[in-house]
Design a protein around this motif. Sequence first.
Motif, mmCIF file in Angstrom:
data_model
loop_
_atom_site.group_PDB
_atom_site.id
_atom_site.type_symbol
_atom_site.label_atom_id
_atom_site.label_comp_id
_atom_site.label_asym_id
_atom_site.label_seq_id
_atom_site.Cartn_x
_atom_site.Cartn_y
_atom_site.Cartn_z
ATOM 1 N N TYR A 146 0.032 0.535 5.260
ATOM 2 C CA TYR A 146 0.929 1.375 4.283
ATOM 3 C C TYR A 146 0.085 2.100 3.098
ATOM 4 C CZ TYR A 146 4.340 2.240 0.435
ATOM 5 O OH TYR A 146 4.902 2.842 -0.596
ATOM 6 N N GLY A 147 -0.019 3.280 2.805
ATOM 7 C CA GLY A 147 -0.681 3.777 1.871
ATOM 8 C C GLY A 147 0.170 4.342 0.694
ATOM 9 N N PRO A 148 0.518 3.755 -0.386
ATOM 10 C CA PRO A 148 1.330 4.292 -1.455
ATOM 11 C C PRO A 148 0.367 5.577 -2.049
ATOM 12 C CG PRO A 148 -0.102 2.478 -2.216
ATOM 13 C CD PRO A 148 -0.423 2.640 -0.762
ATOM 14 N N ALA A 149 1.514 6.532 -2.542
ATOM 15 C CA ALA A 149 1.085 7.649 -3.341
ATOM 16 C C ALA A 149 1.490 7.527 -4.653
ATOM 17 C CB ALA A 149 1.671 9.032 -2.612
ATOM 18 N N ALA A 150 0.627 8.165 -5.578
ATOM 19 C CA ALA A 150 1.039 8.040 -6.969
ATOM 20 C C ALA A 150 2.341 8.347 -7.333
ATOM 21 C CB ALA A 150 -0.222 8.572 -7.903
ATOM 22 N N ASP A 151 2.965 9.437 -6.727
ATOM 23 C CA ASP A 151 4.174 9.974 -7.106
ATOM 24 C C ASP A 151 5.339 9.290 -6.440
ATOM 25 O OD1 ASP A 151 4.103 10.587 -4.433
ATOM 26 O OD2 ASP A 151 4.149 12.762 -4.752
ATOM 27 N N GLY B 278 5.779 8.328 -3.437
ATOM 28 C CA GLY B 278 5.762 8.452 -2.086
ATOM 29 C C GLY B 278 4.725 7.590 -1.172
ATOM 30 N N PHE B 279 4.470 7.887 -0.052
ATOM 31 C CA PHE B 279 3.371 7.481 0.785
ATOM 32 C C PHE B 279 2.592 8.399 1.520
ATOM 33 C CE2 PHE B 279 6.924 7.906 3.677
ATOM 34 C CZ PHE B 279 6.401 8.102 5.047
ATOM 35 N N TRP B 280 1.141 8.058 1.548
ATOM 36 C CA TRP B 280 0.324 8.996 2.068
ATOM 37 C C TRP B 280 -0.180 8.626 3.378
ATOM 38 C CZ3 TRP B 280 -4.614 7.307 3.598
ATOM 39 C CH2 TRP B 280 -5.058 6.351 3.026
ATOM 40 N N MET C 126 13.231 11.337 1.935
ATOM 41 C CA MET C 126 12.034 11.848 2.074
ATOM 42 C C MET C 126 11.676 12.681 0.495
ATOM 43 S SD MET C 126 10.153 10.566 4.185
ATOM 44 C CE MET C 126 10.581 9.502 5.755
ATOM 45 N N SER C 127 10.416 12.638 0.280
ATOM 46 C CA SER C 127 10.133 13.452 -1.017
ATOM 47 C C SER C 127 10.705 13.158 -2.198
ATOM 48 C CB SER C 127 10.232 15.178 -0.601
ATOM 49 O OG SER C 127 9.618 15.114 0.502
ATOM 50 N N THR C 128 10.973 11.974 -2.518
ATOM 51 C CA THR C 128 11.481 11.260 -3.635
ATOM 52 C C THR C 128 10.679 10.305 -4.489
ATOM 53 O OG1 THR C 128 12.807 9.382 -2.959
ATOM 54 C CG2 THR C 128 13.807 11.561 -2.792
ATOM 55 N N PRO C 129 10.923 10.103 -5.657
ATOM 56 C CA PRO C 129 10.249 9.046 -6.366
ATOM 57 C C PRO C 129 10.399 7.641 -5.714
ATOM 58 C CG PRO C 129 10.978 10.444 -7.954
ATOM 59 C CD PRO C 129 11.610 10.806 -6.724
ATOM 60 N N GLY C 130 11.468 7.370 -5.030
ATOM 61 C CA GLY C 130 11.484 6.086 -4.376
ATOM 62 C C GLY C 130 11.493 6.047 -2.815
ATOM 63 N N LEU D 2 10.384 2.828 2.116
ATOM 64 C CA LEU D 2 9.446 2.712 3.414
ATOM 65 C C LEU D 2 8.917 1.043 3.559
ATOM 66 C CD1 LEU D 2 8.193 3.491 6.165
ATOM 67 C CD2 LEU D 2 6.638 4.544 4.750
ATOM 68 N N LEU D 3 8.623 0.702 2.189
ATOM 69 C CA LEU D 3 8.015 -0.566 1.986
ATOM 70 C C LEU D 3 9.066 -1.621 2.346
ATOM 71 C CD1 LEU D 3 5.266 -2.094 1.446
ATOM 72 C CD2 LEU D 3 5.902 -2.042 -0.805
ATOM 73 N N ASP D 4 10.203 -1.365 1.891
ATOM 74 C CA ASP D 4 11.368 -2.348 2.177
ATOM 75 C C ASP D 4 11.574 -2.300 3.655
ATOM 76 O OD1 ASP D 4 11.951 -2.950 -0.456
ATOM 77 O OD2 ASP D 4 13.376 -1.430 -1.018
ATOM 78 N N ARG D 5 11.603 -1.279 4.382
ATOM 79 C CA ARG D 5 11.740 -1.133 5.835
ATOM 80 C C ARG D 5 10.655 -2.149 6.750
ATOM 81 N NH1 ARG D 5 15.029 3.244 8.090
ATOM 82 N NH2 ARG D 5 16.628 3.732 6.609
ATOM 83 N N LEU D 6 9.478 -1.738 6.072
ATOM 84 C CA LEU D 6 8.382 -2.701 6.856
ATOM 85 C C LEU D 6 8.689 -4.097 6.535
ATOM 86 C CD1 LEU D 6 5.636 -0.426 5.555
ATOM 87 C CD2 LEU D 6 6.290 -0.606 7.968
ATOM 88 N N THR D 7 9.081 -4.537 5.548
ATOM 89 C CA THR D 7 9.337 -5.957 4.920
ATOM 90 C C THR D 7 10.502 -6.555 5.770
ATOM 91 O OG1 THR D 7 8.212 -5.582 2.868
ATOM 92 C CG2 THR D 7 9.644 -7.498 3.113
#
Length: 229
Positions: A137-142, A144-146, A167-171, A176-181
Amino acid sequence: MRAVLAAPPPTLLVIAKAPVPGRVKTRLTPPCTPEQAAGLAEAALADTLHTLGTVPAGRRLLVLDGEPGSWLPDGWLVLPQCGGGLAERLAAAFAHAARLAPDAPALLVGMDTPHLSAAALAEPLSPARRTGVDAWYGPAADGGFWALGLARPTERLARQLLLGVPMSTPGTGAALLDRLTEADLTIHQLPLLTDVDTIADARLVAAQAPGCRFAERLRSIDHAPEVAG
């Protein structure tokens, strides 16, 4: 040791839009013109494809909305994006990878991180380091995820993880990280990177990787009156 040596090389995916003026990097306009924004998008995509071309991989897939151009290097298989929203298109990209190489891990990135280094992916995707890892998982500064990677990609798992994530929101990244967990996956977190969305992002990224094509393209237009602010 035998299992490490036998580990299949990963499939690398890039999901992107063809750099057509008016269709890409629209948040750069203004201050950029649509043509300048498309030029920056083309440079970012070229940087991304070049970088991933130096990461050890079994297959490299470009999942593209549009037609390839002279910016496409050798060694990439181009597949058309499916219809639907971004979550559906991301899930379909993993489904492509699973069909082509069902036993190989798959990692997907976008075209918005031209400063991405090969080492940021090559080391965590190496056979020795990916033992016991289920997802990257690659987090983006805004927010999102990269990047998103799956050690055992399937269409079902990709849809379980992605469909319904806003998608395309600050959350987006947190969701996505919650889904992975929730899927009980062991996650390797990749470095935090800045996605290029605004002119401020573009200048920050160019300063971090001044030798990349993206930075060179930005320098070539940054003194134009329409992007001086």
